[in-house]
Design a protein around this motif. Structure first.
Motif, PDB file in Angstrom:
ATOM      1  N   THR A  42       0.902  -1.191  -0.037  1.00  0.00           N
ATOM      2  CA  THR A  42       0.085  -0.032   0.134  1.00  0.00           C
ATOM      3  C   THR A  42       0.888   1.115   0.044  1.00  0.00           C
ATOM      4  OG1 THR A  42      -1.752  -1.001   1.160  1.00  0.00           O
ATOM      5  CG2 THR A  42      -1.735   1.265   1.444  1.00  0.00           C
ATOM      6  N   LEU A  43       0.406   2.172  -0.963  1.00  0.00           N
ATOM      7  CA  LEU A  43       0.961   3.556  -1.054  1.00  0.00           C
ATOM      8  C   LEU A  43      -0.175   4.433  -0.105  1.00  0.00           C
ATOM      9  CD1 LEU A  43       3.076   4.153  -4.190  1.00  0.00           C
ATOM     10  CD2 LEU A  43       3.915   4.048  -1.644  1.00  0.00           C
ATOM     11  N   ALA A  44       0.082   4.762   0.886  1.00  0.00           N
ATOM     12  CA  ALA A  44      -0.989   5.349   1.790  1.00  0.00           C
ATOM     13  C   ALA A  44      -1.026   6.824   1.069  1.00  0.00           C
ATOM     14  CB  ALA A  44      -0.441   5.691   3.203  1.00  0.00           C
ATOM     15  N   ARG A  56      -9.581   5.664  -3.357  1.00  0.00           N
ATOM     16  CA  ARG A  56      -9.013   4.550  -2.862  1.00  0.00           C
ATOM     17  C   ARG A  56      -9.083   3.289  -3.975  1.00  0.00           C
ATOM     18  NH1 ARG A  56      -8.485   4.614   2.556  1.00  0.00           N
ATOM     19  NH2 ARG A  56      -8.492   2.263   2.845  1.00  0.00           N
ATOM     20  N   VAL A  57      -7.718   2.961  -4.200  1.00  0.00           N
ATOM     21  CA  VAL A  57      -7.769   2.379  -5.549  1.00  0.00           C
ATOM     22  C   VAL A  57      -7.020   0.711  -5.309  1.00  0.00           C
ATOM     23  CG1 VAL A  57      -6.611   2.077  -7.727  1.00  0.00           C
ATOM     24  CG2 VAL A  57      -7.189   4.200  -6.980  1.00  0.00           C
ATOM     25  N   LEU A  58      -7.692  -0.230  -5.575  1.00  0.00           N
ATOM     26  CA  LEU A  58      -7.245  -1.552  -5.464  1.00  0.00           C
ATOM     27  C   LEU A  58      -6.777  -2.100  -6.725  1.00  0.00           C
ATOM     28  CD1 LEU A  58      -6.852  -4.350  -4.186  1.00  0.00           C
ATOM     29  CD2 LEU A  58      -9.287  -4.844  -4.396  1.00  0.00           C
ATOM     30  N   PRO A  85      -4.272   9.149  -5.357  1.00  0.00           N
ATOM     31  CA  PRO A  85      -4.884   8.102  -4.874  1.00  0.00           C
ATOM     32  C   PRO A  85      -3.944   7.257  -3.738  1.00  0.00           C
ATOM     33  CG  PRO A  85      -4.751   8.176  -7.272  1.00  0.00           C
ATOM     34  CD  PRO A  85      -3.820   9.031  -6.684  1.00  0.00           C
ATOM     35  N   HIS A  86      -4.839   6.627  -2.750  1.00  0.00           N
ATOM     36  CA  HIS A  86      -4.494   5.709  -1.901  1.00  0.00           C
ATOM     37  C   HIS A  86      -4.568   4.382  -2.586  1.00  0.00           C
ATOM     38  CE1 HIS A  86      -4.376   4.328   2.451  1.00  0.00           C
ATOM     39  NE2 HIS A  86      -4.617   2.969   1.696  1.00  0.00           N
ATOM     40  N   VAL A  87      -3.377   3.629  -2.660  1.00  0.00           N
ATOM     41  CA  VAL A  87      -3.321   2.550  -3.698  1.00  0.00           C
ATOM     42  C   VAL A  87      -2.858   1.495  -3.021  1.00  0.00           C
ATOM     43  CG1 VAL A  87      -2.326   1.676  -6.119  1.00  0.00           C
ATOM     44  CG2 VAL A  87      -2.845   4.175  -5.667  1.00  0.00           C
ATOM     45  N   LEU A 137      -3.614   5.793 -12.862  1.00  0.00           N
ATOM     46  CA  LEU A 137      -3.477   6.462 -11.483  1.00  0.00           C
ATOM     47  C   LEU A 137      -3.269   7.968 -11.798  1.00  0.00           C
ATOM     48  CD1 LEU A 137      -1.295   3.823  -9.649  1.00  0.00           C
ATOM     49  CD2 LEU A 137      -3.837   4.184  -9.333  1.00  0.00           C
ATOM     50  N   GLU A 138      -2.510   8.433 -12.676  1.00  0.00           N
ATOM     51  CA  GLU A 138      -2.365   9.920 -12.781  1.00  0.00           C
ATOM     52  C   GLU A 138      -3.558  10.484 -13.097  1.00  0.00           C
ATOM     53  OE1 GLU A 138       0.557  12.800 -15.446  1.00  0.00           O
ATOM     54  OE2 GLU A 138       1.143  10.659 -15.153  1.00  0.00           O
TER      55      GLU A 138
END
Length: 376
Positions: free
Chosen positions: A54-56, A64-66, A228-230, A370-371
Motif C-alpha cells: 500500500t502507498l498511503a 482508494r484504488v485496489l 490516490p491511496h493505492v 492512476l495519474e
C-alpha cells in the motif's frame, strides 16, 4: 525501440513456486523487491494468503484504488499412490489432461520440491484409441518409487503439483514460461505501483533502457496532494476457489478496482477471434475489457490515460463473466471495477507465451491511469 521490461523481475516471479493455496514464495519475492524500490510502502498479508503493498494517501480526498492480480498458477494435487509406487493426481483448476503426458513436473513436498514425470497409458491402449479423451484417471506421476509405501514416504496426499519452472526468451521480445498466468499480471501491478511512486517522469519510455535483473532501484518521487491511496494485491486461489478475491471484497473498501489477468490471444492457428470477444494479438498492447458490469466511466478514463501516455490499447467485448478475480470483486459496495488483460498464447499449458512489451505497457498503463484518476 528496445523492450523496457524488467526481465529479471518477471523471470523471478515465474520461477517462484506458487500453486493455488501455496502462493507464499511469490509474496516473499515481491516483498524483498518492494522494500528496495518503494521503501515507504506498507507491506502486509492476510489470513488467506493475499499479499498487499500500500502507498498511503499523503494528500486529501484521493480515490482508494485496489490493483489485483492472482499469484497462483495452474496445477494438480497428489491424491494417492498404487502398489507399484506410481502416484495419482487430480487437477487443481482447469487443467487439460491431454497436455500433461511426458512432461516434467514438480511436487511441492514438506521437505522441498520433488521432480516427477507424468506417465500415461500407451497410445495403442487408450480408450477408443483417442488421445483427446485422455482423463486424469489415465495419468500418473513417476517419481522413481517401487512401492506404495515408498511413494507415500516421499509425497503426501494433497501435495501440490506444478509444471517444472522455466523461463525462456523467444524472438521478437517473446517470453515463454509455465506461470505467465498470472505472474505477468502480478508483475504489471507491482511494477505499475513502482512507476507511480517514482513520479510521471519515470514513465517516459523513451528514456528507459532494457533491464536484465530484478534489482533496479526506482526514484522516490512523492505522492501529490489528493493522490490516490493505492493498494496492490497478489491474490490467492483464483485458479480454484477465488478465495483471495472474496476476502478482499469484504476486507478493503476501495472505490476503484483494477484487475489484471492474462487473456487468450487470437493470433495463432485454429482460433476464432469472434469467440474471444475480439482480435487480440501479442505485441499490440494491453487489453481493456468492456461490458458485463465493468465501469464504463473507468473505460473512458483508461482510454484517456492510454492516449495521453501513447500506450497501445486493444478492446475486448465481455458479454458475461470475465473469468477472473473481477467477477468476485464486481459487487464490492461503493466500488467501480475495470479489468485489463495481457495477451497470452497457450493458457494453462506447460509453457505459455507473451510479448514482453505488452507486459510492460500494462504496468505503464496502470501508472498513467492512476495519474488520470488523481485529477478526476
Amino acid at each position: 525501440m528496445a523492450m523496457t521490461l524488467d526481465v529479471g523481475f518477471l523471470r523471478d516471479l515465474c520461477l517462484a513456486s506458487g500453486a493455488s493455496g501455496y502462493e507464499a514464495p511469490v509474496g516473499r519475492l515481491i516483498a524483498a523487491r518492494i522494500r528496495h524500490t518503494v521503501p515507504r510502502a506498507e507491506i502486509a498479508s492476510d489470513t488467506v494468503g493475499n499479499f498487499s503493498v500500500t502507498l498511503a494517501d499523503e494528500g486529501v480526498g484521493g480515490h482508494r484504488v485496489l490493483l489485483a492480480a492472482h499469484a497462483d498458477q495452474i496445477g494438480a494435487v497428489v491424491s494417492g499412490a498404487d502398489e507399484h509406487g506410481f502416484v495419482w493426481l487430480q487437477p487443481s483448476g482447469l487443467l487439460d489432461a491431454s497436455l500433461l503426458p511426458g512432461h516434467l513436473v514438480s511436487v511441492q513436498t514438506a521437505t522441498g520440491p520433488l521432480d516427477a514425470v507424468v506417465g500415461r497409458v500407451p497410445g495403442d491402449f487408450l480408450r477408443d484409441g483417442d488421445s483427446t479423451k485422455l482423463g486424469f484417471d489415465d495419468l500418473w506421476l513417476d517419481i522413481g518409487a517401487k512401492t506404495q509405501e515408498e511413494a507415500l514416504s516421499l509425497v503426501a496426499i494433497g501435495d501440490p503439483v506444478t509444471f517444472t519452472p522455466s523461463f525462456v526468451r523467444l524472438a521478437r521480445d517473446g517470453l515463454a514460461s509455465q506461470a505467465l498466468d498470472d505472474r505477468a499480471g502480478v508483475y504489471a501491478i507491482f511494477r505499475g505501483l513502482e512507476l507511480w511512486s517514482a513520479g510521471p517522469h519515470a514513465r517516459d519510455t523513451e528514456s528507459v533502457t532494457a533491464r536484465g535483473t530484478g534489482s533496479d532501484t526506482q526514484g522516490q518521487g512523492g505522492l501529490h496532494r489528493g493522490a490516490p491511496h493505492v493498494t496492490a494485491v497478489a491474490t490467492t486461489g483464483e485458479e480454484t476457489t477465488f478465495l483471495g478475491a472474496r476476502a478482499l471484497a469484504t476486507s478493503l473498501r476501495p472505490d476503484i478496482i483494477v484487475v489484471v489477468d492474462v487473456i487468450w490471444a487470437s493470433d495463432h492457428p485454429h482460433v476464432d477471434a469472434r469467440k474471444l470477444g475480439g482480435d487480440i494479438r501479442l505485441g499490440a498492447g494491453p487489453v481493456l475489457n468492456r461490458g458485463a458490469g465493468l465501469s464504463e466511466r473507468l473505460v473512458r478514463l483508461v482510454r484517456t490515460a492510454a492516449e495521453r501516455a501513447r500506450i497501445p490499447l486493444q478492446l475486448r467485448a465481455v458479454p458475461g463473466s470475465t473469468l477472473s478475480d473481477a467477477d468476485e470483486l464486481l459487487a464490492t459496495p461503493g466500488a467501480e471495477t475495470i479489468a485489463f488483460g495481457i495477451p497470452l498464447r497457450y493458457m494453462h499449458a506447460p509453457c505459455e507465451v507473451v510479448d514482453g512489451n505488452d507486459v510492460e505497457h500494462t504496468a505503464e498503463l496502470i501508472a498513467a491511469f492512476l495519474e488520470v484518476i488523481a485529477g478526476s
